[in-house]
Design a protein around this motif. Sequence first.
Motif, PDB file in Angstrom:
ATOM      1  N   ASP A 290      40.577  42.675  50.635  1.00 16.35           N
ATOM      2  CA  ASP A 290      39.271  43.262  50.958  1.00 16.35           C
ATOM      3  C   ASP A 290      39.406  44.712  51.396  1.00 16.35           C
ATOM      4  OD1 ASP A 290      37.893  40.945  50.340  1.00 16.35           O
ATOM      5  OD2 ASP A 290      37.960  40.171  52.386  1.00 16.35           O
ATOM      6  N   LEU A 291      40.558  45.045  51.995  1.00 20.40           N
ATOM      7  CA  LEU A 291      40.760  46.418  52.465  1.00 20.40           C
ATOM      8  C   LEU A 291      41.044  47.384  51.320  1.00 20.40           C
ATOM      9  CD1 LEU A 291      42.993  45.810  55.626  1.00 20.40           C
ATOM     10  CD2 LEU A 291      40.578  46.389  55.568  1.00 20.40           C
ATOM     11  N   ILE A 292      41.726  46.914  50.278  1.00 13.07           N
ATOM     12  CA  ILE A 292      42.168  47.843  49.241  1.00 13.07           C
ATOM     13  C   ILE A 292      41.389  47.714  47.939  1.00 13.07           C
ATOM     14  CG2 ILE A 292      44.500  47.753  50.202  1.00 13.07           C
ATOM     15  CD1 ILE A 292      45.303  46.125  47.721  1.00 13.07           C
ATOM     16  N   LYS A 293      40.439  46.773  47.864  1.00 15.56           N
ATOM     17  CA  LYS A 293      39.756  46.535  46.586  1.00 15.56           C
ATOM     18  C   LYS A 293      38.939  47.732  46.129  1.00 15.56           C
ATOM     19  CE  LYS A 293      35.746  44.240  48.665  1.00 15.56           C
ATOM     20  NZ  LYS A 293      34.981  42.972  48.746  1.00 15.56           N
ATOM     21  N   ASP A 294      38.514  48.617  47.054  1.00 24.39           N
ATOM     22  CA  ASP A 294      37.755  49.812  46.686  1.00 24.39           C
ATOM     23  C   ASP A 294      38.596  51.082  46.726  1.00 24.39           C
ATOM     24  OD1 ASP A 294      35.384  48.329  46.383  1.00 24.39           O
ATOM     25  OD2 ASP A 294      34.956  48.463  48.529  1.00 24.39           O
ATOM     26  N   SER A 295      39.918  50.912  46.849  1.00 29.63           N
ATOM     27  CA  SER A 295      40.786  52.079  47.001  1.00 29.63           C
ATOM     28  C   SER A 295      41.087  52.770  45.683  1.00 29.63           C
ATOM     29  CB  SER A 295      42.107  51.661  47.660  1.00 29.63           C
ATOM     30  OG  SER A 295      42.847  50.797  46.808  1.00 29.63           O
ATOM     31  N   GLY A 296      40.872  52.080  44.551  1.00 27.06           N
ATOM     32  CA  GLY A 296      41.184  52.667  43.258  1.00 27.06           C
ATOM     33  C   GLY A 296      42.627  52.509  42.833  1.00 27.06           C
ATOM     34  N   ASN A 297      43.473  51.929  43.686  1.00 26.83           N
ATOM     35  CA  ASN A 297      44.875  51.686  43.347  1.00 26.83           C
ATOM     36  C   ASN A 297      44.960  50.387  42.541  1.00 26.83           C
ATOM     37  OD1 ASN A 297      47.649  51.353  43.215  1.00 26.83           O
ATOM     38  ND2 ASN A 297      47.992  51.753  45.391  1.00 26.83           N
ATOM     39  N   GLU A 298      44.733  50.487  41.229  1.00 28.57           N
ATOM     40  CA  GLU A 298      44.613  49.301  40.391  1.00 28.57           C
ATOM     41  C   GLU A 298      45.902  48.480  40.358  1.00 28.57           C
ATOM     42  OE1 GLU A 298      41.939  48.103  39.100  1.00 28.57           O
ATOM     43  OE2 GLU A 298      40.717  49.759  39.846  1.00 28.57           O
ATOM     44  N   GLY A 299      47.045  49.148  40.347  1.00 26.86           N
ATOM     45  CA  GLY A 299      48.308  48.426  40.324  1.00 26.86           C
ATOM     46  C   GLY A 299      48.504  47.575  41.556  1.00 26.86           C
ATOM     47  N   ARG A 300      48.245  48.145  42.712  1.00 31.02           N
ATOM     48  CA  ARG A 300      48.381  47.404  43.980  1.00 31.02           C
ATOM     49  C   ARG A 300      47.354  46.276  44.065  1.00 31.02           C
ATOM     50  NH1 ARG A 300      50.087  45.074  48.243  1.00 31.02           N
ATOM     51  NH2 ARG A 300      49.585  45.827  50.314  1.00 31.02           N
ATOM     52  N   ILE A 301      46.132  46.538  43.585  1.00 37.57           N
ATOM     53  CA  ILE A 301      45.078  45.519  43.630  1.00 37.57           C
ATOM     54  C   ILE A 301      45.443  44.335  42.741  1.00 37.57           C
ATOM     55  CG2 ILE A 301      42.676  45.044  43.025  1.00 37.57           C
ATOM     56  CD1 ILE A 301      42.057  47.956  43.814  1.00 37.57           C
ATOM     57  N   ARG A 302      45.889  44.609  41.515  1.00 38.72           N
ATOM     58  CA  ARG A 302      46.273  43.521  40.601  1.00 38.72           C
ATOM     59  C   ARG A 302      47.452  42.727  41.150  1.00 38.72           C
ATOM     60  NH1 ARG A 302      45.427  47.373  36.441  1.00 38.72           N
ATOM     61  NH2 ARG A 302      47.659  47.771  36.398  1.00 38.72           N
ATOM     62  N   ARG A 307      49.452  37.660  43.544  1.00 38.45           N
ATOM     63  CA  ARG A 307      50.163  36.993  44.643  1.00 38.45           C
ATOM     64  C   ARG A 307      49.284  35.958  45.332  1.00 38.45           C
ATOM     65  NH1 ARG A 307      55.765  38.266  45.340  1.00 38.45           N
ATOM     66  NH2 ARG A 307      56.083  40.347  44.470  1.00 38.45           N
ATOM     67  N   ILE A 308      48.012  36.270  45.480  1.00 38.42           N
ATOM     68  CA  ILE A 308      47.102  35.308  46.121  1.00 38.42           C
ATOM     69  C   ILE A 308      46.961  34.060  45.257  1.00 38.42           C
ATOM     70  CG2 ILE A 308      44.703  34.914  46.786  1.00 38.42           C
ATOM     71  CD1 ILE A 308      44.575  37.862  47.638  1.00 38.42           C
ATOM     72  N   HIS A 309      46.780  34.237  43.964  1.00 38.99           N
ATOM     73  CA  HIS A 309      46.672  33.079  43.067  1.00 38.99           C
ATOM     74  C   HIS A 309      47.987  32.291  43.040  1.00 38.99           C
ATOM     75  CE1 HIS A 309      42.663  33.667  41.537  1.00 38.99           C
ATOM     76  NE2 HIS A 309      42.914  34.919  41.225  1.00 38.99           N
ATOM     77  N   ILE A 361      53.366  40.199  33.709  1.00 41.45           N
ATOM     78  CA  ILE A 361      52.397  40.558  32.660  1.00 41.45           C
ATOM     79  C   ILE A 361      50.990  40.682  33.254  1.00 41.45           C
ATOM     80  CG2 ILE A 361      51.295  39.741  30.542  1.00 41.45           C
ATOM     81  CD1 ILE A 361      53.950  38.427  29.805  1.00 41.45           C
ATOM     82  N   ALA A 362      50.643  39.779  34.192  1.00 40.12           N
ATOM     83  CA  ALA A 362      49.337  39.854  34.847  1.00 40.12           C
ATOM     84  C   ALA A 362      49.225  41.103  35.712  1.00 40.12           C
ATOM     85  CB  ALA A 362      49.095  38.598  35.677  1.00 40.12           C
ATOM     86  N   GLN A 363      50.304  41.466  36.404  1.00 43.70           N
ATOM     87  CA  GLN A 363      50.278  42.667  37.232  1.00 43.70           C
ATOM     88  C   GLN A 363      50.163  43.924  36.387  1.00 43.70           C
ATOM     89  OE1 GLN A 363      53.515  42.765  40.080  1.00 43.70           O
ATOM     90  NE2 GLN A 363      53.239  40.602  40.597  1.00 43.70           N
ATOM     91  N   ALA A 364      50.670  43.863  35.151  1.00 43.22           N
ATOM     92  CA  ALA A 364      50.543  45.003  34.248  1.00 43.22           C
ATOM     93  C   ALA A 364      49.151  45.107  33.639  1.00 43.22           C
ATOM     94  CB  ALA A 364      51.587  44.901  33.135  1.00 43.22           C
ATOM     95  N   LEU A 370      44.433  35.095  37.521  1.00 39.91           N
ATOM     96  CA  LEU A 370      44.361  33.634  37.598  1.00 39.91           C
ATOM     97  C   LEU A 370      45.220  32.982  36.519  1.00 39.91           C
ATOM     98  CD1 LEU A 370      43.007  31.090  38.845  1.00 39.91           C
ATOM     99  CD2 LEU A 370      41.202  31.369  37.144  1.00 39.91           C
ATOM    100  N   ILE A 371      45.146  33.501  35.295  1.00 42.29           N
ATOM    101  CA  ILE A 371      45.941  32.945  34.192  1.00 42.29           C
ATOM    102  C   ILE A 371      47.424  33.202  34.417  1.00 42.29           C
ATOM    103  CG2 ILE A 371      46.361  33.077  31.712  1.00 42.29           C
ATOM    104  CD1 ILE A 371      43.437  33.813  31.345  1.00 42.29           C
ATOM    105  N   GLY A 372      47.760  34.403  34.850  1.00 39.02           N
ATOM    106  CA  GLY A 372      49.158  34.738  35.086  1.00 39.02           C
ATOM    107  C   GLY A 372      49.811  33.865  36.141  1.00 39.02           C
ATOM    108  N   ALA A 373      49.037  33.455  37.164  1.00 40.21           N
ATOM    109  CA  ALA A 373      49.594  32.634  38.236  1.00 40.21           C
ATOM    110  C   ALA A 373      49.685  31.162  37.857  1.00 40.21           C
ATOM    111  CB  ALA A 373      48.755  32.794  39.505  1.00 40.21           C
ATOM    112  N   TRP A 374      48.712  30.672  37.085  1.00 39.75           N
ATOM    113  CA  TRP A 374      48.643  29.239  36.780  1.00 39.75           C
ATOM    114  C   TRP A 374      49.242  28.857  35.434  1.00 39.75           C
ATOM    115  CZ3 TRP A 374      47.144  25.335  39.984  1.00 39.75           C
ATOM    116  CH2 TRP A 374      46.531  25.715  41.187  1.00 39.75           C
ATOM    117  N   LEU A 375      49.553  29.818  34.582  1.00 42.06           N
ATOM    118  CA  LEU A 375      50.076  29.503  33.249  1.00 42.06           C
ATOM    119  C   LEU A 375      51.359  28.672  33.291  1.00 42.06           C
ATOM    120  CD1 LEU A 375      49.588  29.880  30.234  1.00 42.06           C
ATOM    121  CD2 LEU A 375      50.927  31.998  30.339  1.00 42.06           C
ATOM    122  N   PRO A 376      52.350  28.982  34.140  1.00 46.92           N
ATOM    123  CA  PRO A 376      53.551  28.124  34.196  1.00 46.92           C
ATOM    124  C   PRO A 376      53.230  26.689  34.620  1.00 46.92           C
ATOM    125  CG  PRO A 376      53.988  30.232  35.223  1.00 46.92           C
ATOM    126  CD  PRO A 376      52.515  30.170  34.991  1.00 46.92           C
TER     127      PRO A 376
END
Length: 393
Positions: A290-302, A307-309, A361-364, A370-376
């Motif tokens: 919630d703190l960084i979602k509006d920061s524009g740092n897309e890499g860190r947000i993804r 990680r949460i998923h 791949i999801a972070q990229a 959600l797919i990147g975390a649950w696919l395995p």
Amino acid sequence: MSVGSSLQKSVYPWWSRWLPLSVMDRYIVSELIPPFLFGVGAFTSVGVSVGSLFNLVNQVVEKGLPLSIAFEVLLLKMPEFIVYSFPTSVLLAMLMTFSRLAGDSELVALRGCGVSVYRLVLPTLAFCLVITGLTFLFQESIMPAANYRASTTLERALGDEKPDFQERDILYQEYRTVATPEGGSENTMARLFYAKRFNGTEMQGLTILDFSRDGLSQIISAKTAQWDIAEGLWQFRDGTIYVVSEDGSFRNIVKFDQQNLQLPRTPLDLANRRRDYNEMNIAQAMEQYDLIKDSGNEGRIRELRVRIHQKFSLPFICVAFGLVGAALGLQLRRTGRATGFAISILIVFLYYLSAFMSGAIAQAGYLHPLIGAWLPNVFGLTMGLLLLVRSSR
């Protein structure tokens, strides 16, 4: 007391009398518990040795870390490796239990009585769900706090203790969504917050560029600023506000000794949070998001979203491992601990490799978090079901 009741009490554990399970279900679950506990001990020992013990021994020898501190840190790191050992131990328990039942022809006897493979696996699924809940409990309630304390204890003992806040160069970019002339929308910068120093309560050397108002921009410069908890706003001291018109000219200049401004608290929260992913539970990770979602740092947000998923998906791999282990065990003949241990390590290695690749791949940005975390997990469940269908034929 009858002979049958006394025999039942001697064969089945005490907890079996309180669960609504059949004799066969209780027997299978009681057979699963010993290899599961063996797996937890074995895999936790291997994980602690590889992940922490060698590093701590190096700290003791080279930096003079006291043995008592090293032992404390080692104990604090154990919950993390216990969490990772639960799914692997489920896989080992399934392999060893069902291969032994197959090797002793007990499965043949049960199949001859009309018991299907799917009915045999049913109590193991209940067992897997219990371990899933236990994994989630350790991951959320014990592991983050233990990891954080281990890090701070080690830093304090080595004299490398860091403050619980960022001391210099606090930078925060806030974005907002605006409509475009073409009828779409885009993210544009709303504010840029910079503080040169932070002592834990007060920020110093501040510059804020405020573009949140259409046609009007502000440049706020102040020597110090502090967050007023009661009022929910910033108290800036000894500064200047430059109001800039849309054409770039200075519209007004205001000097002040103290000025209260309605700016977000986010820069202060970011400066006060320095925990690693493994030191946060889901609630803390979502608060960080919630703190960084509006920061524009897309890499860190993804990365944080993935990680949460993953924190949700990791415990449920126990179910996939349970199905895979049971299906493979049905096709093997009396697998010993060494063979079961080797097969478990191979399957776990393949799972964590796929989890790492799908997460990367999801972070990229090529997969939804959600797919990147649950696919395995989905792949493991699919393989387990296919192997189970094959075993039933």
